[in-house]
Design a protein around this motif. Structure first.
Motif, short mmCIF file in Angstrom:
data_model
loop_
_atom_site.label_atom_id
_atom_site.label_comp_id
_atom_site.label_asym_id
_atom_site.label_seq_id
_atom_site.Cartn_x
_atom_site.Cartn_y
_atom_site.Cartn_z
N ILE B 430 0.95 -1.22 0.15
CA ILE B 430 0.08 0.10 -0.03
C ILE B 430 0.93 1.27 0.00
O ILE B 430 1.51 1.45 1.03
CB ILE B 430 -0.96 -0.11 1.26
CG1 ILE B 430 -1.62 -1.31 1.32
CG2 ILE B 430 -1.90 1.09 1.03
CD1 ILE B 430 -2.44 -1.60 2.63
N ALA B 431 0.74 2.05 -1.04
CA ALA B 431 1.54 3.26 -1.22
C ALA B 431 0.97 4.44 -0.41
O ALA B 431 1.42 5.08 0.07
CB ALA B 431 1.66 3.72 -2.84
N ASP B 432 -0.60 4.38 -0.70
CA ASP B 432 -0.82 5.60 -0.04
C ASP B 432 -2.51 4.92 0.33
O ASP B 432 -3.18 4.07 -0.69
CB ASP B 432 -1.13 6.71 -0.94
CG ASP B 432 -2.00 7.83 -0.28
OD1 ASP B 432 -1.89 7.97 1.02
OD2 ASP B 432 -2.70 8.39 -0.99
N GLY B 433 -3.15 5.36 1.43
CA GLY B 433 -4.55 4.72 1.92
C GLY B 433 -4.59 3.88 2.83
O GLY B 433 -3.55 3.52 3.60
N GLU B 434 -5.74 2.67 2.66
CA GLU B 434 -5.70 1.90 3.55
C GLU B 434 -6.75 0.94 2.95
O GLU B 434 -7.57 1.30 2.27
CB GLU B 434 -6.46 2.51 4.67
CG GLU B 434 -6.26 1.80 6.10
CD GLU B 434 -6.97 2.56 7.35
OE1 GLU B 434 -6.77 2.15 8.43
OE2 GLU B 434 -7.82 3.45 6.84
N VAL B 435 -6.48 -0.46 3.19
CA VAL B 435 -7.57 -1.54 3.14
C VAL B 435 -8.21 -2.06 4.08
O VAL B 435 -7.51 -2.12 5.44
CB VAL B 435 -6.85 -2.37 2.14
CG1 VAL B 435 -6.17 -1.73 0.90
CG2 VAL B 435 -5.71 -3.38 2.86
N ILE B 446 -17.38 -7.50 9.44
CA ILE B 446 -16.04 -7.29 10.35
C ILE B 446 -14.84 -7.32 9.58
O ILE B 446 -14.66 -8.16 8.76
CB ILE B 446 -16.11 -8.75 11.49
CG1 ILE B 446 -17.49 -8.85 12.02
CG2 ILE B 446 -14.99 -8.81 12.10
CD1 ILE B 446 -17.63 -10.03 12.59
N THR B 447 -14.16 -6.20 9.88
CA THR B 447 -12.98 -6.08 9.16
C THR B 447 -11.74 -5.88 9.99
O THR B 447 -11.78 -5.33 11.04
CB THR B 447 -13.10 -5.07 7.95
OG1 THR B 447 -13.33 -3.76 8.67
CG2 THR B 447 -14.18 -5.32 7.12
N VAL B 448 -10.42 -6.05 9.31
CA VAL B 448 -9.22 -5.39 9.96
C VAL B 448 -8.57 -4.56 9.01
O VAL B 448 -8.48 -4.85 7.68
CB VAL B 448 -8.36 -6.88 10.32
CG1 VAL B 448 -6.91 -6.47 10.75
CG2 VAL B 448 -9.07 -7.66 11.37
N GLN B 449 -8.16 -3.58 9.40
CA GLN B 449 -7.53 -2.46 8.55
C GLN B 449 -5.87 -2.83 8.44
O GLN B 449 -5.41 -3.15 9.40
CB GLN B 449 -7.70 -1.04 9.18
CG GLN B 449 -9.19 -0.69 9.71
CD GLN B 449 -10.24 -0.69 8.45
OE1 GLN B 449 -9.82 -0.09 7.51
NE2 GLN B 449 -11.30 -1.12 8.72
N ILE B 450 -5.58 -2.60 7.11
CA ILE B 450 -4.27 -2.45 6.79
C ILE B 450 -3.77 -1.21 6.16
O ILE B 450 -4.45 -0.54 5.31
CB ILE B 450 -3.70 -3.74 6.05
CG1 ILE B 450 -4.03 -5.06 6.67
CG2 ILE B 450 -2.27 -3.80 5.77
CD1 ILE B 450 -3.75 -6.36 5.75
N GLY B 451 -2.82 -0.43 6.96
CA GLY B 451 -2.42 1.06 6.44
C GLY B 451 -1.31 1.13 5.58
O GLY B 451 -0.70 0.09 5.17
N ALA B 452 -1.24 2.27 5.16
CA ALA B 452 -0.01 2.64 4.32
C ALA B 452 1.09 2.06 4.56
O ALA B 452 1.60 2.05 5.77
CB ALA B 452 -0.05 4.28 3.99
N GLY B 453 2.05 1.61 3.57
CA GLY B 453 3.35 1.49 3.88
C GLY B 453 3.52 -0.24 4.01
O GLY B 453 4.41 -1.00 3.83
N ARG B 467 -6.87 -17.25 -2.29
CA ARG B 467 -7.08 -16.01 -1.32
C ARG B 467 -7.68 -16.50 -0.17
O ARG B 467 -8.94 -17.06 -0.58
CB ARG B 467 -7.39 -14.56 -2.09
CG ARG B 467 -6.80 -14.18 -3.07
CD ARG B 467 -5.47 -13.80 -2.63
NE ARG B 467 -4.64 -13.07 -3.88
CZ ARG B 467 -3.48 -12.62 -4.03
NH1 ARG B 467 -2.48 -12.78 -2.74
NH2 ARG B 467 -3.03 -12.12 -4.97
N GLY B 468 -7.48 -15.99 1.10
CA GLY B 468 -8.30 -16.30 2.29
C GLY B 468 -9.31 -15.27 2.52
O GLY B 468 -9.93 -15.72 3.51
N ALA B 469 -9.12 -14.12 2.11
CA ALA B 469 -10.18 -13.20 2.50
C ALA B 469 -10.22 -12.05 1.47
O ALA B 469 -9.43 -11.92 0.50
CB ALA B 469 -9.80 -12.55 3.61
#
Ligand SMILES: Cc1cc2nc3c(=O)[nH]c(=O)nc-3n(C[C@H](O)[C@H](O)[C@H](O)COP(=O)(O)OP(=O)(O)OC[C@H]3O[C@@H](n4cnc5c(N)ncnc54)[C@H](O)[C@@H]3O)c2cc1C
Ligand code: HEM
Ligand code: SF4
Ligand code: SF4
Lengths: 301, 852
Positions: B430-435, B446-453, B467-469
């Motif tokens: 992730i270069a910019d943003g969040e998934v 129900i989600t878990v966030q992964i951030g920039a970098g 893919r698991g999710a």
């Protein structure tokens, strides 16, 4: 076009579901737990019931309403059954299961014995109508013959070949031939002639008769081997074994064994196809007779 | 023109170029054109040895087509002979100063020692230990010493050695005699000779078979092999060798070692003592040493100890030894066009043109077009390198090359990046943003966030599984998608990235497997004690009856579970990557109840029992979950065991079949074609259907392959989780498609690497035959060859261009894109052909089959 397949194939991150496929591990006779057997039995029972419960005047034959009905169903089925030959060869990309087709073919084909015969009302004679019925019965019987082969031969074919392919079997025989040729160099003319007999008068598959009977006693290699064995035995008795002959005997024996395996293989493959040489041509004759039968019915009735 | 040509005894050339492959040749030609004093040193007596060694008449391809060629030499797709011919002419015309027969054996700086520039060189000893020596680098000019003792001086050096390396030499006395050779160009050249081929790998076996193929040549061929069997060679080769031995065409000396070579004789040490035999020629195929140690000896540092690593280079291809530049395949550029462009560029750099933009600039521009931010290519590269943490350790050259294999994309908020169960082995940064990761399939909220970098998608990369999710962009996000190849390269080039990916993978795998409301914080202790281990195929990680409470998570590969019943090992189950084993002992403290061994080479994460037990104590839900799983496993064991009592034959058969299938590669397969030989009537309709739906070429050989208990594994692709065929494909033409199939695209150059790398021999090289006439005209009039693959003869007759067509690699594509699914299965009249995945087949289904 290539770029199009490329684009459609690029990963999209989508969970693309695979084209549905039949993963059930069941043979064509059990396809969908015998679905087509059930259909065929129902068809036969209903046809037989209708036949027994109705009592047309003057008697049952192809001309009653039931006769027409059974005749139409039967003719339709024959045409459909014949189309298996086309289905088998036109693959395309659309879903179908040849196994399902074969399963239906076998069981519906068998039910034709009931449907077709009841259609005649047992009015058989020496005419084109009965010819059509007879040809149909021949096709069906040859089909049964085919089924019996399909049920028994594959296992034996597999056991006989082990992990060897047909090409490898033939290659093995050619290699033995080369070795025989080399080993025969130092022999005198008589013995060399025997080896030549194995090399030149040996036919792997042989004639259709040999192929089916499995009797190859007259084949060059068998004759050469028999003579050499005798010579070696004589040598043993007199205590003077010719090592070169013993080597030839060994090679001829190996070749005989290799031949036997290849011949069993070819024999079974021939059998698995042979019945189709009755089934298919008679099917074509049947279609012609069927046409003649239908035309004559409408012209002369 | 500056003095060149080597007329004076001590000339210091401006540039010495080592190796005359496409890279070196292009560099030399450009130097000649610019009038720089130069010398091109080539080991052999001809130019461009790698291409020289291609098969006669090989069609050489000029991919990637979008890349423009910037070299003084011409190059376009065509026959090997034509290309070499053109280069020979043009090199002569350009006045390149070539020195043939000039193998460089060392390069040392003759200037003052460079302060602080000391390079540790780690070498691996035979016994597995390593030793480190230190090398003090000296400033240029460099002295290049040739094998024949000649010396050459140069201010700068361009290393363009390729990756072939040198064949390992025979160490025994007499090993340097002239009748010992390390290559066999044309086996038909030799007649009436006693020839010994040394080495039981594919190369040795293929050479030996070539020498004895035609009995008319009358060679007496013997193959000497160090061990009793041939573990490194392909099955098909070993079989052909055995057949040749059985037919008396070749002799094999196994467990044998050559101890001496003399004129006309060879002495071999065997188990039964020493043998001295007549010998006119020795062909030694005992592997080759990659050029790495020579290159390191010149002061050029590699990115890591990994076998796949390349030298560390600056943006101008300069290595850690100042003034020595590295180009071509040795620098990691696998295709001829890349090599030629680099040869040109590096000479420009040496000549002071530091502003030169690389030839791939337009390709990168296209990748960044349409993204927000109006950055130039260089700015984008720098931005990605600094914002995604695993890319931080890359050099600017590396990131450039890396981006050629990767892509950047912007996702709007809520857009799906990938879905659960999609196949995919790429890694995302992730270069910019969040998934947002939807961790619960039943409740997308129900989600878990992964951030920039940060990165995601690494589980697919490492396990080779789906893919698991599902992952969506949580807001507008820019991500780099790193292809599997680029990711593997990254991991071997940048050790810190490799460590980081492993750490994240361990954590996420644990979270994904155990779920049950765990958070990364709960796992700290467990992960601190976790170890990643590589397990050889067949090696046991857990042994029945032993004590031990480690838990293993299978990261890649797969395992089989066996239990000894009545003294015989009985197959219990198959455990794919992404599962765990060993939990029973942690829960109930009992001894191991079964043996778990690797079905194929696998990576496992070993978790120590102690911290795990603490975790279980803290998280009762997790304990319940494991208990549930354990119960179902115990049930399976009991089921098999009960069968064993009543139907011992059935269970033995089941074990036999399961082991056979694992041996045939099912352990790493995702989808495999099986043929039930109790049903197969040998009609070959499957092969015909395959050919008719795939350009007229069948991708399966029904009859070939292994058989056990009437279950036959034909020669057809297994669509491996980690496809071996992908490992070394110069144009990177092998991919995994959207339904999980491994396929080869049209950029294939026909080099045959994939064919050599596939352990199952399922890839072949062939040309597309012309289109057949309509089936109906065959039905009615017998025109055309009918269904199935047409013969080469027919193809040649009906396509005037056929003889000149290029051969390409072809293999099964699982009939992807065909609505009906695999044609082989659809077209089998008896139901003998089935395609299954190992999880589906290696289980109770198989037991029931035996039960019939
Ligand atoms: C079978 C095969 C088919 C291929 N087909 C294609 C294709 O169709 N299209 C394509 O683009 N790519 C193809 N490739 C890849 C391509 O051949 C290589 O990428 C390319 O040759 C690499 O060029 P290079 O200049 O880096 O090194 P090389 O071409 O390997 O040249 C290195 C040269 O250095 C010499 N040398 C080595 N050590 C020394 C030393 N110590 N002193 C002096 N000289 C030395 C060698 O003799 C050799 O001539 C194929 C590869 C193979 C193996
Ligand atoms: C009137 C009835 C039938 C007709 C017209 C008919 C016709 C055909 C035809 C045209 C084929 C294609 C052969 C080929 O192209 O290779 C075929 C195949 C076959 N038939 Fe029949 N058939 C009939 C009845 C039966 C019956 C009753 C049976 C079995 C009891 C049977 C068993 C088979 C089998 C096993 C095949 C081979 C399938 C394969 O290997 O692809 N048929 N039949
Ligand atoms: S799945 Fe398709 S491509 Fe693969 S072997 Fe079967 S017919 Fe051929
Ligand atoms: S071609 Fe060979 S290595 Fe590649 S996926 Fe298929 S079986 Fe595996």
């Amino acid at each position: 076009m290539a770029s199009k397949t490329q684009a459609s194939r690029a990963m999209t991150g989508k969970a693309v579901t695979r084209a549905p496929r039949d993963t059930a591990h069941e043979g064509f006779l059990n396809h969908k737990r015998g679905r087509w057997a059930k259909v065929a039995i129902t068809l036969s029972v209903v046809a037989l019931g209708a036949y027994l419960l109705t009592d047309p005047v003057p008697r049952h034959n192809g001309g009653t309403w039931l006769g027409y009905l059974l005749g139409s169903i039967g003719a339709g089925m024959i045409v459909w059954l014949s189309l298996l030959g086309v289905r088998k060869r036109v693959i395309g990309s659309k879903p179908f299961s040849l196994k399902g087709w074969t399963s239906a073919h076998v069981y519906l084909g068998l039910s034709l014995i009931v449907v077709g015969t009841l259609h005649t009302g047992f009015q058989l004679g020496w005419n084109v109508h009965t010819l059509a019925w007879a040809l149909m019965m021949i096709v069906i019987l040859s089909g049964l013959w085919g089924i019996s082969l399909y049920a028994t031969l594959p296992e034996r074919l597999s056991a006989n070949r082990g992990e060897v392919t047909q090409l490898q079997m033939l290659e093995a025989i050619r290699t033995l031939d080369r070795q025989l040729d080399i080993a025969a160099q130092p022999l005198d003319a008589d013995d060399a002639a025997l080896v030549r007999m194995s090399l030149e008068e040996c036919r792997i598959a042989g004639s259709l008769g040999q192929r089916l009977s499995g009797n190859y006693a007259n084949d060059g290699n068998a004759r050469a081997l028999a003579t050499i064995i005798e010579k070696v035995m004589t040598g043993r008795r007199t205590g003077r074994v010719d090592d070169r002959l013993a080597q030839i005997e060994f090679l001829l024996e190996r070749k005989e064994a290799a031949l036997a395996q290849a011949r069993r293989h070819i024999r079974m493959k021939t059998q698995l196809e042979l019945w189709l040489y009755v089934h298919v041509p008679v099917t074509i004759a049947l279609l012609a007779a069927l046409l003649a039968h239908i035309i004559s019915v409408f012209l002369y009735w | 023109m500056s003095p060149g040509g080597g007329k004076t005894i001590v000339t210091t050339y401006r540039i010495a170029i080592v190796g005359s492959g496409p890279a070196g040749l292009s560099a030399a030609a450009h130097a000649a054109k610019l009038g720089l004093s130069h010398i091109l040193l080539e080991k052999t007596d001809h130019l461009s040895d790698t291409i020289y060694k291609y098969q006669k008449g090989k069609h050489v391809m000029a991919t990637p087509s979008q890349l423009v060629l910037r070299s003084p030499l011409d190059f376009e797709a065509g026959k090997r002979e034509v290309i070499l011919g053109t280069w020979n002419e043009q090199t002569a015309a350009a006045g390149v100063n070539v020195k043939h027969g000039a193998e460089v054996k060392s390069i040392v700086g003759t200037g003052a020692p460079i302060p602080g520039s000391v390079m540790p060189i780690v070498s691996r000893n035979r016994d597995g230990t390593t030793s480190t020596t230190e090398l003090q680098r000296n400033a240029p000019p460099y002295r290049l010493t040739l094998v024949n003792g000649e010396e050459i001086m140069a201010e700068t050096v361009i290393m363009a050695l390729g990756t072939q390396g040198n064949p390992n030499l025979m160490g025994c006395p007499g090993g340097n005699l002239p009748h010992v050779q390390y290559q066999l160009d044309d086996p038909t050249e030799y007649t009436d000779e006693h020839i010994f081929v040394i080495g039981g790998g594919d190369a040795g076996i293929e050479n030996a078979l070539g020498l004895c193929a035609d009995p008319a040549q009358n060679n007496t061929v013997t193959l000497i092999n160090r061990t009793a069997d041939f573990p490194t060679a392909k099955d098909a080769n070993v079989k052909a060798l055995m057949a040749a031995r059985d037919s008396g065409r070749i002799s094999i000396m196994a467990e044998a070692n050559t101890t001496a070579v003399e004129h006309g004789f060879i002495t071999v040490e065997t188990r039964d003592g020493e043998v001295r035999a007549r010998c006119d020629r020795i062909i030694a195929r005992i592997g080759s040493a990659p050029p790495r140690s020579f290159v390191e000896g010149c002061g050029i540092e590699f990115a890591s100890a990994d076998r796949l690593a390349f030298p560390k280079l600056s943006a101008t291809f300069e290595s850690t030894a100042p003034g020595i530049y590295v180009t071509g395949a040795l620098a990691g550029y696998p295709l001829i066009k890349h090599c030629m462009n680099q040869g040109h560029d590096v000479v420009e750099f040496i000549n002071g043109n530091l502003d030169l933009k690389p030839a791939d600039e337009p390709i990168l521009e296209a990748k960044f077009a349409g993204l927000p931010g109006k950055r130039s290519v260089a700015e984008w590269l720098e931005y990605l390198r600094t914002s995604v943490s695993i890319l931080n350790g890359m050099s600017s050259l590396q990131i450039r090359e890396f981006m050629l294999d990767s892509s950047v994309k912007r996702y709007a908020q809520g857009e799906v990046i990938f879905e659960r169960n999609a196949p995919g082995s790429s890694l995302f940064g992730i270069a910019d943003g969040e998934v947002a990761v939807e961790v619960n399939p039943n409740d997308p909220s129900i989600t878990v966030q992964i951030g920039a970098g940060q990165i995601f998608g690494e589980v697919g990369l490492i396990s080779g599984r789906r893919r698991g999710a599902t992952i969506r962009a949580a807001r507008d996000t820019i991500v780099v998608e790193i292809s599997r190849n680029a990711a593997l390269k990254l991991m071997s080039q940048v050790p810190s990235a490799s460590r980081e990916i492993t750490r994240i993978n361990t954590e996420r795998t644990l979270l994904q497997i155990f779920k049950s409301g765990l958070a990364p914080a709960d796992l700290v202790d467990v992960i601190a004690n976790a170890k990643v281990e590589t397990i050889r195929s067949g090696q046991a990680i857990i042994k029945e009856g032993e004590t031990g409470d480690d838990i293993f998570i299978i990261r890649s590969g797969s395992m089989v579970v066996e239990k000894s019943i009545g003294g015989k090992p009985v197959f219990l189950s198959y455990v794919p990557a992404g599962s765990y084993v060993g939990e029973m002992s942690v829960i109930d403290g009992s001894a191991r109840s079964a043996t778990v061994r690797a079905a194929v080479k696998s990576d496992v994460i070993r978790l120590a029992g102690e911290p795990f037990r603490a975790l279980l104590a803290a998280k009762p839900q997790l304990l319940d979950k494991l208990r549930g799983e354990m119960a179902s496993r115990t049930q399976l064991n009991n089921f098999v065991e009960s069968k064993k009592d009543s139907f011992s034959g059935v269970v033995d058969m089941y074990t036999g079949v399961a082991n056979f299938l694992v041996e045939q590669g099912l352990g790493e397969a995702t989808d495999v074609l099986l043929i039930d030989e109790k049903l197969c009537v040998g009609c070959d309709n499957c092969e015909k259907a395959c050919a008719d739906t795939h350009d007229g070429l069948s991708r399966l050989d029904r009859e070939a392959g292994r058989t056990y208990a009437h279950l036959h594994v034909p020669t057809s692709c297994r669509h491996c989780e980690h496809p071996h065929c992908m490992a070394d494909c110069p144009p990177n033409a092998i991919h995994r498609g959207p339904t999980g199939e491994v396929y080869i695209d049209e950029t294939c150059i026909g080099c045959g690497n994939c064919q050599r790398n596939c352990p199952y021999g399922v890839i072949r090289l062939d040309k597309t035959p012309p289109k057949k006439p309509w089936l109906l005209s065959w039905f009615l009039f017998g025109s055309g060859p009918g269904p199935g693959e047409a013969s080469h003869k027919w193809a040649k007759k009906h396509d005037p261009a056929y003889a000149e067509k290029a051969k390409k690699a072809i293999k099964c594509d699982m009939c992807s894109g065909q609505e009906g699914g695999p044609a082989c299965v659809r077209s089998c009249p008896t139901g003998a052909a089935i395609r299954v995945s190992p999880e589906q087949f290696l289980g109770v289904a198989l037991m029931n089959r035996e039960d019939r």
